[in-house]
Design a protein around this motif. Structure first.
Motif, PDB file in Angstrom:
ATOM      1  N   SER A   1       0.851  -1.189   0.000  1.00 25.22           N
ATOM      2  CA  SER A   1       0.000   0.000   0.000  1.00 25.22           C
ATOM      3  C   SER A   1       0.886   1.238   0.000  1.00 25.22           C
ATOM      4  O   SER A   1       1.991   1.217   0.543  1.00 25.22           O
ATOM      5  CB  SER A   1      -0.901   0.014   1.241  1.00 25.22           C
ATOM      6  OG  SER A   1      -1.790  -1.068   1.212  1.00 25.22           O
ATOM      7  N   HIS A   2       0.398   2.279  -0.621  1.00 22.82           N
ATOM      8  CA  HIS A   2       1.226   3.482  -0.704  1.00 22.82           C
ATOM      9  C   HIS A   2       0.368   4.732  -0.831  1.00 22.82           C
ATOM     10  O   HIS A   2      -0.797   4.659  -1.198  1.00 22.82           O
ATOM     11  CB  HIS A   2       2.193   3.385  -1.887  1.00 22.82           C
ATOM     12  CG  HIS A   2       1.494   3.384  -3.211  1.00 22.82           C
ATOM     13  ND1 HIS A   2       0.913   2.259  -3.745  1.00 22.82           N
ATOM     14  CD2 HIS A   2       1.273   4.378  -4.099  1.00 22.82           C
ATOM     15  CE1 HIS A   2       0.366   2.555  -4.912  1.00 22.82           C
ATOM     16  NE2 HIS A   2       0.567   3.843  -5.153  1.00 22.82           N
ATOM     17  N   ASN A   3       0.973   5.838  -0.499  1.00 22.71           N
ATOM     18  CA  ASN A   3       0.388   7.163  -0.713  1.00 22.71           C
ATOM     19  C   ASN A   3       1.269   7.887  -1.714  1.00 22.71           C
ATOM     20  O   ASN A   3       2.493   7.902  -1.577  1.00 22.71           O
ATOM     21  CB  ASN A   3       0.321   7.969   0.583  1.00 22.71           C
ATOM     22  CG  ASN A   3      -0.707   7.443   1.546  1.00 22.71           C
ATOM     23  OD1 ASN A   3      -1.542   6.626   1.199  1.00 22.71           O
ATOM     24  ND2 ASN A   3      -0.651   7.914   2.774  1.00 22.71           N
ATOM     25  N   HIS A   4       0.631   8.476  -2.697  1.00 24.37           N
ATOM     26  CA  HIS A   4       1.332   9.220  -3.739  1.00 24.37           C
ATOM     27  C   HIS A   4       0.928  10.683  -3.618  1.00 24.37           C
ATOM     28  O   HIS A   4      -0.251  11.002  -3.684  1.00 24.37           O
ATOM     29  CB  HIS A   4       0.929   8.666  -5.109  1.00 24.37           C
ATOM     30  CG  HIS A   4       1.671   9.298  -6.234  1.00 24.37           C
ATOM     31  ND1 HIS A   4       2.221   8.566  -7.246  1.00 24.37           N
ATOM     32  CD2 HIS A   4       1.963  10.583  -6.523  1.00 24.37           C
ATOM     33  CE1 HIS A   4       2.810   9.381  -8.110  1.00 24.37           C
ATOM     34  NE2 HIS A   4       2.653  10.611  -7.678  1.00 24.37           N
ATOM     35  N   TYR A   5       1.917  11.533  -3.434  1.00 26.56           N
ATOM     36  CA  TYR A   5       1.661  12.966  -3.296  1.00 26.56           C
ATOM     37  C   TYR A   5       2.382  13.709  -4.421  1.00 26.56           C
ATOM     38  O   TYR A   5       3.533  13.395  -4.740  1.00 26.56           O
ATOM     39  CB  TYR A   5       2.182  13.489  -1.957  1.00 26.56           C
ATOM     40  CG  TYR A   5       1.659  12.742  -0.749  1.00 26.56           C
ATOM     41  CD1 TYR A   5       0.420  13.058  -0.207  1.00 26.56           C
ATOM     42  CD2 TYR A   5       2.401  11.737  -0.148  1.00 26.56           C
ATOM     43  CE1 TYR A   5      -0.066  12.390   0.905  1.00 26.56           C
ATOM     44  CE2 TYR A   5       1.927  11.059   0.965  1.00 26.56           C
ATOM     45  CZ  TYR A   5       0.695  11.385   1.477  1.00 26.56           C
ATOM     46  OH  TYR A   5       0.222  10.714   2.575  1.00 26.56           O
ATOM     47  N   ASP A   6       1.717  14.701  -4.998  1.00 22.79           N
ATOM     48  CA  ASP A   6       2.367  15.577  -5.970  1.00 22.79           C
ATOM     49  C   ASP A   6       1.632  16.915  -5.988  1.00 22.79           C
ATOM     50  O   ASP A   6       0.657  17.108  -5.267  1.00 22.79           O
ATOM     51  CB  ASP A   6       2.445  14.940  -7.362  1.00 22.79           C
ATOM     52  CG  ASP A   6       1.088  14.607  -7.963  1.00 22.79           C
ATOM     53  OD1 ASP A   6       0.105  15.337  -7.707  1.00 22.79           O
ATOM     54  OD2 ASP A   6       1.002  13.616  -8.695  1.00 22.79           O
TER      55      ASP A   6
END
Length: 70
Positions: A47-52
């Motif tokens: 699982s991951h969180n992607h921020y941009d």
């Protein structure tokens, strides 16, 4: 995972000349990020969180991906 932000949060991610990642945030940004990291810890491996800059970070920010590995 439900991503929640506190109203008025500010987070910027940059990479300096020495290739160091710098996360700059106001109090609401830090609290929001802490809440999301706690939630990510309860998710499954991979699982991951992607921020941009298009979904949560300030304009000009570097992308940031935080992934659970164990």
């Amino acid at each position: 995972m439900d991503i929640k932000w506190q109203d008025g949060f500010t987070i910027k991610v940059s990479v300096d000349d020495e290739n160091k990642v710098v996360i700059s945030a106001n109090k609401k940004g830090l609290l929001s990020l802490a809440t999301q990291l706690n939630a990510l810890a309860e998710e499954g491996i991979g699982s991951h969180n992607h921020y941009d800059e298009y979904n949560s970070l300030e304009e000009g920010s570097s992308e940031l991906i935080i992934e659970k590995i164990e």
